[in-house]
Design an enzyme around this catalytic site. Structure first.
Site, PDB file in Angstrom:
ATOM      1  N   ARG A  46     -10.352   5.375  -9.469  1.00 31.37           N
ATOM      2  CA  ARG A  46     -10.179   4.162  -8.477  1.00 31.37           C
ATOM      3  C   ARG A  46      -8.589   3.855  -8.625  1.00 31.37           C
ATOM      4  O   ARG A  46      -8.100   3.622  -7.511  1.00 31.37           O
ATOM      5  CB  ARG A  46     -11.179   3.023  -8.898  1.00 31.37           C
ATOM      6  CG  ARG A  46     -10.890   1.860  -7.730  1.00 31.37           C
ATOM      7  CD  ARG A  46     -11.989   0.931  -7.449  1.00 31.37           C
ATOM      8  NE  ARG A  46     -12.966   0.734  -8.589  1.00 31.37           N
ATOM      9  CZ  ARG A  46     -12.712  -0.003  -9.488  1.00 31.37           C
ATOM     10  NH1 ARG A  46     -11.528  -0.567 -10.055  1.00 31.37           N
ATOM     11  NH2 ARG A  46     -13.642  -0.110 -10.496  1.00 31.37           N
ATOM     12  N   ASP A 170       2.933  -2.046  11.906  1.00 29.68           N
ATOM     13  CA  ASP A 170       1.956  -0.786  12.114  1.00 29.68           C
ATOM     14  C   ASP A 170       2.694   0.442  12.831  1.00 29.68           C
ATOM     15  O   ASP A 170       2.817   0.143  14.162  1.00 29.68           O
ATOM     16  CB  ASP A 170       0.577  -1.460  12.935  1.00 29.68           C
ATOM     17  CG  ASP A 170      -0.287  -0.253  13.009  1.00 29.68           C
ATOM     18  OD1 ASP A 170       0.201   0.975  13.081  1.00 29.68           O
ATOM     19  OD2 ASP A 170      -1.438  -0.631  13.362  1.00 29.68           O
ATOM     20  N   LYS A 195      -4.025   9.251  12.425  1.00 29.08           N
ATOM     21  CA  LYS A 195      -3.271   9.997  13.621  1.00 29.08           C
ATOM     22  C   LYS A 195      -2.228  10.721  13.162  1.00 29.08           C
ATOM     23  O   LYS A 195      -2.503  11.859  12.783  1.00 29.08           O
ATOM     24  CB  LYS A 195      -2.984   8.520  14.157  1.00 29.08           C
ATOM     25  CG  LYS A 195      -4.117   7.215  14.241  1.00 29.08           C
ATOM     26  CD  LYS A 195      -5.358   7.607  14.954  1.00 29.08           C
ATOM     27  CE  LYS A 195      -6.275   6.612  14.587  1.00 29.08           C
ATOM     28  NZ  LYS A 195      -5.933   5.305  14.841  1.00 29.08           N
TER      29      LYS A 195
HETATM   30  C1  PLP Z   1      -6.387   4.049  14.537  1.00 33.67           C
HETATM   31  C2  PLP Z   1      -5.457   2.764  14.198  1.00 33.67           C
HETATM   32  C3  PLP Z   1      -5.745   1.864  13.055  1.00 33.67           C
HETATM   33  C4  PLP Z   1      -7.109   1.768  12.261  1.00 33.67           C
HETATM   34  O1  PLP Z   1      -6.758   3.107  11.433  1.00 33.67           O
HETATM   35  P1  PLP Z   1      -8.118   3.821  11.020  1.00 33.67           P
HETATM   36  O2  PLP Z   1      -7.650   5.065  10.105  1.00 33.67           O
HETATM   37  O3  PLP Z   1      -8.991   4.307  12.108  1.00 33.67           O
HETATM   38  O4  PLP Z   1      -8.750   2.703  10.278  1.00 33.67           O
HETATM   39  C5  PLP Z   1      -4.809   1.012  13.130  1.00 33.67           C
HETATM   40  N1  PLP Z   1      -3.784   0.805  13.918  1.00 33.67           N
HETATM   41  C6  PLP Z   1      -3.509   1.638  14.991  1.00 33.67           C
HETATM   42  C7  PLP Z   1      -2.224   1.443  15.683  1.00 33.67           C
HETATM   43  C8  PLP Z   1      -4.225   2.680  15.333  1.00 33.67           C
HETATM   44  O5  PLP Z   1      -4.156   3.445  16.086  1.00 33.67           O
END
Ligand code: PLP
Length: 379
Positions: A46, A170, A195
């Site tokens: 972990r 983000d 993504k």
């Molecule tokens: C998908 C996404 C998230 C969340 O990520 P996960 O890997 O699905 O938990 C956060 N911010 C954006 C812009 C996203 O497209």
């Protein structure tokens, strides 16, 4: 070193015991110690795992940071950042943002006494107006989701620094190939690596990247204390995925440009949201802070009805109707019922998100085939 080269080489060295060029999947939960406390830097998986360490090193390099931490999902990375706050603290966030982030802020953390303000950050006056003595953090998503608006990261950082706030970006939509917020003064970069960073729709993971050692120590403390770590197999898949990030993003950008122009010239299409258009409100900022305009495009139909939108959404063959984005294959989605269903309709409409908006994640297939597919679905 240029980005394409870094993406291939960052973080990885031949395995010291065998010379294996690819970092092995260290599928282990613990490590043998010669005597209590006498170990090779790894005690319990972990806390540390060599496959994860290689990935974290690579990510820090790709975002021009110093430290990275990986999590079991993008949301787990978001969760970790909000845990840096305490009851009474306030966050100012973009109003056009990932639905799951909105849900976590309003449904999970609001009840712990953390307050979130959602403002249109295209105008920084809205940010300034929301700041008070409890404000601790600016939360940016740019390009925004799903309206593909552009937020000026450097301008937000200026306001944050003047008010001693932490800036979190983000960076999921741009990826490390197109935008590096730490270079613009941001404190934390977050990716849903599910993504573009991973890029193959085969793995869910998140990461946080920072420059500051003290902030990294706080994040690592939470990573280890709360335990939302990814497994070594997934870290291996991510290491493999990011090798092609440079070349994939080039293909996403090229296809995105062609499809944005095709849509804009199509008689049945209404508005097209893509920051590469010179008349896009954020075009000049995007040119300044991004190395390309990406593969995310949203649009509406001229005859704007739910019925027509549903026809297009279920009429494509190559574009798969699915949540998510950023993979090599093209996806089509309906934010109001899919990715953004967790945002109440009134809030969605306040931020300009109509129920008939269609979102594309343009993949790396041949653009001609993608255009033919959209053309038949629109027909
Ligand atoms: C998908 C996404 C998230 C969340 O990520 P996960 O890997 O699905 O938990 C956060 N911010 C954006 C812009 C996203 O497209």
């Amino acid at each position: 070193m240029k980005f394409g080269t870094k993406a291939v080489h960052a973080g990885v060295e031949p395995d010291p015991t065998t010379g294996a060029i690819m970092t092995p999947i260290y599928q282990t939960s613990t490590y043998v110690q010669a005597a209590p406390g006498d170990h090779k830097g790894y005690e319990y998986a972990r806390t540390q795992n060599p496959t994860r360490s290689a990935l974290e090193k690579a990510l820090a390099e790709l975002e021009n940071g110093k430290f990275a931490s990986c999590f079991g999902s993008g949301m787990a990375a978001t969760d970790t950042i909000i845990k840096l706050l305490k009851p009474g603290d306030e966050v100012i966030s973009t109003n056009d943002l990932y639905g799951g982030t909105y849900r976590m802020f309003t449904k999970v953390y609001a009840k712990y006494g953390i307050k979130f303000h959602f403002v249109d950050m295209q105008d920084m006056a809205h940010v300034k107006a929301a700041i008070n003595e409890n404000t601790k953090m600016l939360w940016l998503e740019t390009p925004t989701n799903p309206l593909i608006r552009i937020i000026d990261i450097a301008a937000a950082v200026d306001i944050a620094k003047a008010n001693k706030l932490m800036t979190v970006v983000d960076n999921t939509f741009a990826s490390a190939a197109l935008q590096n917020p730490l270079d613009l003064g941001a404190d934390v970069v977050l990716h849903s690596m599910t993504k573009y960073m991973g890029g193959h729709s085969d793995c869910v993971m998140g990461c946080l990247i920072v420059k500051d050692a003290e902030l990294d120590a706080q994040i690592k403390f939470l990573q280890n204390s709360c335990g939302a770590v990814p497994g070594p197999q997934d870290c291996f898949l991510m290491l493999r995925g990011i090798k092609t990030l440079g070349i994939r993003m080039r293909a996403h950008c090229e296809n995105g440009e062609k499809i944005a122009h095709f849509l804009r010239n199509h008689p049945k299409v209404g508005k097209v949201y893509w920051p590469g258009f010179e008349d896009h409100a954020g075009h000049e900022i995007a040119k300044r802070q991004m190395k390309g305009f990406g593969g995310m495009i949203s649009f509406t139909l001229k005859e704007d009805s739910m019925e027509n939108a549903l026809k297009v959404l279920s009429g494509t063959h190559l574009f798969a109707l699915a949540e998510s984005l950023g993979g090599v294959e093209s996806l089509i989605g309906h934010p109001a019922s899919m990715t953004h269903a967790s945002i109440p309709k009134a809030e969605r409409e306040k931020s300009g998100l109509s129920d008939t908006l269609i979102r594309l994640s343009v993949g790396i297939e041949d653009a001609d085939d993608l255009i033919a597919d959209l053309n038949q679905a629109l027909g």
